[in-house]
Write an enzyme that holds these catalytic residues in place. Structure first.
Site, PDB file in Angstrom:
ATOM      1  N   ASP A 191      33.094  26.726 -25.356  1.00 29.72           N
ATOM      2  CA  ASP A 191      31.988  26.826 -24.404  1.00 29.72           C
ATOM      3  C   ASP A 191      31.659  25.488 -23.741  1.00 29.72           C
ATOM      4  OD1 ASP A 191      31.578  29.539 -24.930  1.00 29.72           O
ATOM      5  OD2 ASP A 191      30.300  29.111 -26.649  1.00 29.72           O
ATOM      6  N   ALA A 198       0.827  -1.210   0.000  1.00 32.06           N
ATOM      7  CA  ALA A 198       0.000   0.000   0.000  1.00 32.06           C
ATOM      8  C   ALA A 198       0.862   1.261   0.000  1.00 32.06           C
ATOM      9  CB  ALA A 198      -0.921  -0.007   1.214  1.00 32.06           C
ATOM     10  N   ASP A 210      24.880  34.370 -24.502  1.00 35.90           N
ATOM     11  CA  ASP A 210      25.748  35.033 -25.475  1.00 35.90           C
ATOM     12  C   ASP A 210      25.000  36.231 -26.049  1.00 35.90           C
ATOM     13  OD1 ASP A 210      27.986  33.454 -25.418  1.00 35.90           O
ATOM     14  OD2 ASP A 210      27.224  32.025 -26.873  1.00 35.90           O
ATOM     15  N   GLU A 255       3.923   2.254  -6.927  1.00 34.76           N
ATOM     16  CA  GLU A 255       4.558   1.582  -8.058  1.00 34.76           C
ATOM     17  C   GLU A 255       4.557   2.434  -9.330  1.00 34.76           C
ATOM     18  OE1 GLU A 255       2.315   0.261  -6.124  1.00 34.76           O
ATOM     19  OE2 GLU A 255       2.878  -1.766  -5.485  1.00 34.76           O
TER      20      GLU A 255
END
Length: 901
Positions: free
Chosen positions: A615, A291, A337, A295
């Site tokens: 980068d 219980a 940028d 799941e």
């Protein structure tokens, strides 16, 4: 000299100083104008290793898969599978095992994909290189190059290693390392003092390309010791941190596991203490554990995130890691940028200044623009488009717009000399024939380079002031000057002879305009509580102008003109002020990495944009690395978490909004799933506390039917819920805030769960009492009340399902009333509810399923009773939310009043 042994200065791992005088460098590398001998090259290859970027060993596939299989939620699912096998439902057990394996495999694929950035770096190395060995040119595999090799570079060659030019010169495309598309000139000569390696005019670097020219160069670094190898090492050292959702789900899983095991143990002892048989107590403990195990939680989260990924892909953002969708929702800082992301990446001729016209177009500005267009090397492609340096293309197109177009073929036919752009002098000059006997020198370049070359009496001071004003408006400024040679004079034979006693025609201001949609996107960022910083290699004045144009820097904009000079202490001080937005100008790859690290250390969730190889480490380190799909390099795309297919800043904001919606939806279905734990646990508690006088109101198989049968589809449908009104008008949630908080648990376990538990237990007792049951009466097989007991447990099961329907409708909103989003706006949820009701009817009325799940057909009065549960559950929660909204509204004026006093 070529055959001397490798000296101590050439020890593995040591790179010679490439900027020392060429004679010293040759001596240190033990090489001459004839290059190395083949035998010496082989010896050095053994010492230094192959010229390739090596990657560090990573854990084996089996070990990584095992790590995914012992994730806390996976462990809970293993427990659920084991209990299904214990209960004799092998099909259910295998279904749960499949869920665990699919989730583990998916997570593994996502992680492996993120590690491919370093492998992609290797693609930038050419397969073969031209080298002088044994005194003659030959082609060798690029991986066999060694320090001291003399290489030959020609137009179109990929540079195979870091090298110092010894003769000649090339135009080098450094975009792989700098992100700038403009080629730069690299020539043999002395180095400059105190400039970064990428700006050294006599060095060429591994992975870049020679777009024009011819040169020879001496290799001083190979493999991991090159600039490219250093970036790869940075990428490998910046390990990926788990996303906030991954961390929180793990924490919640342990919490649920702890609660389930503790409750099972406590009530096992309680059952034995009150005299229950051990088998009944064990059955009760197993039921309690089942219980408590949600799941459906992990697959539902995975699928909700996958849906978010698909939606974002249609909007121009490709997400590479599922959990990143949720991370986007908690992002509170964007580091962007400038070129191409905030701007269109379309350089245009925008303004003129001449000593006479004072920034207004006229005949003199037309002459200025025509002269500037003559001093270019752009070519016209077969499709009619101009090709070359973006600045020069803008000048040529600007001349055409002014009605003084310059044809490249005609320009070259009248050209008598060309002194190409020199990055050290920051100048370019040409000598053009104006008619049969007269020649004109045309020079263009940076104002501070051109103005000192003017003849006496020229307005240099006024021109410099005008150049500063144009730069402050965000423009790239070029000065154009000329000198007319006497009739019949020969073209100057040197730069020095050409670039003197010039007459200033004026200044040209070029501008890359911001994208039209960016200003609105920045405004949405500010409404949503996000801070936007610009991290760019451009100048501070240009970047600040663009920032102001799109609304970045409200209420305060700070400009760091030389970001590389900022140390960690200064950076911490700058970023601590959450009201200021910052332009980090003249930034390097390390600057981006330092900014990402500093923001992370302050607890911020960072999205960082980038497009070049340089980068990659910062994209890897940020929570959300955002690469450009059009202009970006493969390395940046591999290192990133998200790729923008349209290179557009506004898409980042759309992705953040989508991330917030996905996060809200994850919370909604967790509320929905958790709300059923209480009505599933309470029957076992009643059974235990009554000492068995009250029979078990619910069986283990019925719980599994609820958890894996009826609840999954509505939970998935909640993951597709549209955003609540005002999702981008609230500040980002703190990174410390869990996906599951106290208020959420009170709502699910305490409010919705308690109401549902009371209703289902009422239905259970109603059926038993109607049949004449009293506490302690036998209800087992063969007893007169056995059928009534089966009907009662079926009523409990059906009651939980109908309470789920009410919970699903209630969970659709966290703040707003249901009427604000509409009852029919999520057709998937309506379909999910229809499925769970049909599934329940089959379990209740189909004889084969009745036998398997221990159910019995419900009489009409019980059906009517449980059919009333959905509106009751929803109405109580709607009332609770209405009270909370009123409380918030009454509190808001008080907080506003306190804030102003």
């Amino acid at each position: 000299m070529a055959d001397r042994a490798v000296g101590p200065d050439l020890a593995p791992g040591r790179t010679p100083d490439p900027l020392e005088p060429l004679a010293l460098l040759r001596r240190e590398l033990h090489t001459g104008p004839l290059g190395l001998s083949s035998r010496e090259a082989e010896r050095r290859l053994a010492v230094h290793g192959p010229n390739e970027v090596r990657r560090t060993a990573r854990p084996g596939l089996l070990r990584e898969l095992l790590r995914q299989l012992v994730h806390p939620l996976a462990l809970l699912l293993w427990a659920a599978a084991a209990l299904a096998f214990v209960a004799g439902i092998e099909v259910l057990g295998w279904a749960i095992v499949a869920v665990v394996l699919v989730n583990a495999g998916f997570a593994l694929v996502q992680e492996r994909q993120a590690e491919r950035a370093v492998e992609t770096l290797a693609r930038y190395l050419p397969a073969r290189a031209q080298v002088i060995r044994d005194g003659r040119p030959q082609h060798v595999p690029a991986r066999d190059l060694v320090p001291g090799d003399l290489i030959v570079l020609e137009e179109g060659d990929r540079i195979p290693a870091d090298a110092r030019l010894t003769e000649g010169g090339v135009e080098a495309d450094l975009s792989m390392l700098t992100g700038e598309s403009t080629p730069v000139e690299r020539v043999a000569g002395p180095g400059l003092q105190a400039v970064p390696v990428l700006q050294e005019p006599n060095l060429v670097l591994s992975g870049t390309s020679a777009t024009e020219g011819e040169a020879r160069a001496i290799v001083f670094a190979t493999g991991d010791r090159t600039e490219l190898g250093r970036i790869a090492a940075l990428s490998q050292r910046t390990r990926r941190e788990p996303s906030p959702l991954e961390t929180q789900v793990k924490r919640v899983a342990w919490l649920i596991a702890g609660v389930a095991v503790a409750m099972g143990a406590v009530f096992l002892v309680t059952g034995v203490a009150v005299g229950l048989p051990l088998t009944d107590s064990l059955m009760f403990a197993i039921g309690l554990l089942v219980a408590n195990v949600p799941e459906g939680l992990l697959p539902t989260i995975t699928l909700a995130l996958a849906v978010g990924v698909r939606v974002l892909a249609r909007q121009g953002a490709v997400i590479k890691r599922l959990s990143a969708v949720e991370t986007l929702g908690s992002t509170n800082v964007i580091c962007t940028d400038k070129t191409g992301t905030l701007t269109r990446n379309e350089m245009r001729l925008h303004a003129f200044w001449t000593p006479e016209s004072l920034r207004e177009p006229g005949p003199r500005s037309a002459g200025l623009v025509r002269a500037a267009a003559l001093c270019t090397t752009v070519i016209r492609e077969s499709d009619g488009r101009l090709h070359g340096d973006p600045t020069e293309v803008a000048l040529a197109e600007g001349a055409a717009e002014q009605g003084v177009a310059v044809d490249p073929a005609d320009r070259d036919a009248h050209r008598r000399a060309c002194f190409r752009f020199d990055p050290r002098l920051r100048l370019m000059s040409v000598v053009q024939a104006t008619d049969g006997r007269h020649l004109r020198v045309v020079t263009k370049g940076a104002p501070e380079a051109v103005l000192p070359l003017l003849a006496g009496g020229e307005p240099a001071r006024e021109a410099q002031a005008a150049a500063d004003a144009l730069a402050a408006d965000g423009m790239r400024v070029l000065a154009v000057a000329v000198r007319d040679l006497p009739a019949g004079a020969e073209p100057p034979g040197s730069r020095r002879g050409a670039e003197r006693d010039l007459h200033l025609l004026g200044l040209a201001g070029l501008y890359d305009p911001p994208r039209p949609e960016v200003a609105a996107a920045v405004r949405r960022c500010h409404e949503a509580g996000l801070v936007v910083h610009i991290v760019t290699g451009d100048s501070g004045a240009t970047a600040a102008s663009i920032a102001r144009a799109v609304g970045i820097g409200v209420p305060e904009l700070r400009v760091i003109a030389q970001s590389e000079a900022v140390d960690d202490h200064q950076l911490d001080h700058l970023l601590r002020d959450r009201d200021a937005e910052i332009v980090f100008a003249r930034s390097s790859p390390e600057t981006k990495l330092k900014v990402a690290d500093a923001l992370r250390s302050h607890g911020q969730i960072v999205a960082m944009t980038g497009d070049g190889v340089n980068d990659a480490p910062a994209l890897h380190r940020a929570h959300i690395g955002v690469a450009m799909g059009r202009s970006g390099t493969d390395v940046a795309r591999e290192a990133s978490t998200m790729v923008l297919t349209d290179d557009n800043f506004a898409t980042i904001v759309t992705a953040i909004e989508s991330g917030r919606r996905v996060y809200d939806n994850v919370r909604k279905f967790i509320v929905y799933i958790f709300a059923h734990l209480t009505p599933e646990v309470v029957p076992f508690v009643v059974f235990a506390l009554s000492g068995g006088a009250v029979p078990l109101p619910l069986t283990v198989l019925q719980i599994l039917a609820v958890d894996l049968g009826t609840e999954t589809l509505p939970a998935l449908a909640l993951g597709r819920e549209r955003a609540e009104p005002g999702v981008m008008n609230r500040p980002p949630r703190p990174s410390s805030q869990g996906v599951i908080d106290k208020e959420m648990l009170i709502r699910s376990w305490g409010w919705l769960g308690t109401v549902s538990a009371a209703l289902v237990m009422g239905a259970f007792f109603y059926v038993l009492w109607r049949a004449g049951w009293h506490p302690g009466d036998p209800t087992g097989p063969g007893a007169p009340l056995h059928h009534a007991y089966l009907t009662a447990t079926t009523a409990t099961f059906a009651g939980i399902v109908t309470c789920q329907v009410g919970t699903a409708v209630a969970a659709r909103t966290d703040h707003a009333a249901l009427r604000e989003i509409g009852f029919f706006t999520n057709p998937l949820l309506l379909a999910g509810i229809a499925f769970e009701l049909a599934f329940t009817a089959a379990l209740v009325y189909a004889p084969p399923l009745q036998h398997l799940f221990g159910t019995a057909a419900l009489p009409l009065d019980v059906v009517v009773l449980v059919a009333a549960f959905p509106p009751l559950v929803w109405a109580t929660d709607e009332t609770r939310r209405r009270v909370r909204r009123r409380r918030h509204r009454s509190r808001a004026p008080e907080e506003h009043h306190v804030a102003h006093h």
